[in-house]
Design a protein around this motif. Structure first.
Motif, PDB file in Angstrom:
ATOM      1  N   LYS A   9      15.944 -53.731-122.555  1.00  0.00           N
ATOM      2  CA  LYS A   9      15.726 -52.911-123.755  1.00  0.00           C
ATOM      3  C   LYS A   9      14.344 -53.175-124.345  1.00  0.00           C
ATOM      4  O   LYS A   9      13.654 -52.252-124.783  1.00  0.00           O
ATOM      5  CB  LYS A   9      16.806 -53.199-124.794  1.00  0.00           C
ATOM      6  N   GLU A  25      13.869 -42.097-118.697  1.00  0.00           N
ATOM      7  CA  GLU A  25      15.145 -41.431-118.458  1.00  0.00           C
ATOM      8  C   GLU A  25      15.985 -42.130-117.403  1.00  0.00           C
ATOM      9  O   GLU A  25      17.205 -42.013-117.403  1.00  0.00           O
ATOM     10  CB  GLU A  25      14.904 -39.978-118.048  1.00  0.00           C
ATOM     11  N   ALA A  44      23.955 -49.441-117.167  1.00  0.00           N
ATOM     12  CA  ALA A  44      23.766 -48.102-117.741  1.00  0.00           C
ATOM     13  C   ALA A  44      24.447 -48.003-119.102  1.00  0.00           C
ATOM     14  O   ALA A  44      23.879 -47.465-120.057  1.00  0.00           O
ATOM     15  CB  ALA A  44      24.304 -47.036-116.791  1.00  0.00           C
ATOM     16  N   GLN A  45      25.645 -48.538-119.200  1.00  0.00           N
ATOM     17  CA  GLN A  45      26.366 -48.500-120.473  1.00  0.00           C
ATOM     18  C   GLN A  45      25.709 -49.409-121.507  1.00  0.00           C
ATOM     19  O   GLN A  45      25.584 -49.048-122.674  1.00  0.00           O
ATOM     20  CB  GLN A  45      27.825 -48.897-120.270  1.00  0.00           C
ATOM     21  N   GLY A  48      22.035 -47.878-122.149  1.00  0.00           N
ATOM     22  CA  GLY A  48      22.037 -46.499-122.624  1.00  0.00           C
ATOM     23  C   GLY A  48      21.068 -45.603-121.884  1.00  0.00           C
ATOM     24  O   GLY A  48      20.651 -44.566-122.395  1.00  0.00           O
ATOM     25  N   ILE A  49      20.697 -46.012-120.680  1.00  0.00           N
ATOM     26  CA  ILE A  49      19.786 -45.236-119.833  1.00  0.00           C
ATOM     27  C   ILE A  49      20.405 -45.186-118.440  1.00  0.00           C
ATOM     28  O   ILE A  49      21.023 -46.155-117.992  1.00  0.00           O
ATOM     29  CB  ILE A  49      18.391 -45.893-119.760  1.00  0.00           C
ATOM     30  N   GLU A  50      20.220 -44.066-117.751  1.00  0.00           N
ATOM     31  CA  GLU A  50      20.735 -43.953-116.388  1.00  0.00           C
ATOM     32  C   GLU A  50      20.097 -45.022-115.502  1.00  0.00           C
ATOM     33  O   GLU A  50      18.893 -45.258-115.561  1.00  0.00           O
ATOM     34  CB  GLU A  50      20.425 -42.567-115.820  1.00  0.00           C
TER      35      GLU A  50
END
Length: 85
Positions: A9, A25, A44-45, A48-50
């Motif tokens: 992050k 993204e 990913a969870q 918060g990004i693929e």
């Protein structure tokens, strides 16, 4: 894992601060740990990004004998990248 998530992050926030016109993204995950069951979904969870597994074989022509290495792609990302330099 909390440390890894917070560092991801932090890196994304730093990048976006320096590149305000661009949005992150997708993150590519590589290395042996990338193949741990559930790792891609968890990150990913949490971030918060693929997240996608890095595949160094994309765009490379290879002999079909090397198809056995397809599943090991994330492990070879650094080696293939260095070889292409």
């Amino acid at each position: 894992m909390d440390t890894i998530v917070s560092e991801i992050k932090r890196a994304v926030a730093f990048y976006q601060e320096k590149n305000k016109d661009e949005k992150v993204e997708v993150l590519l995950l590589s290395g042996g740990t990338a193949r741990l069951p559930g790792m891609v979904v968890y990150l990913a969870q949490a971030v918060g990004i693929e997240i996608q597994l890095g595949n160094p074989w994309v765009g490379l022509r290879r002999d079909e004998r090397f198809a056995v290495l397809d599943a090991e792609g994330p492990v070879f990302c650094v080696a293939v990248g260095l070889a292409l330099r």
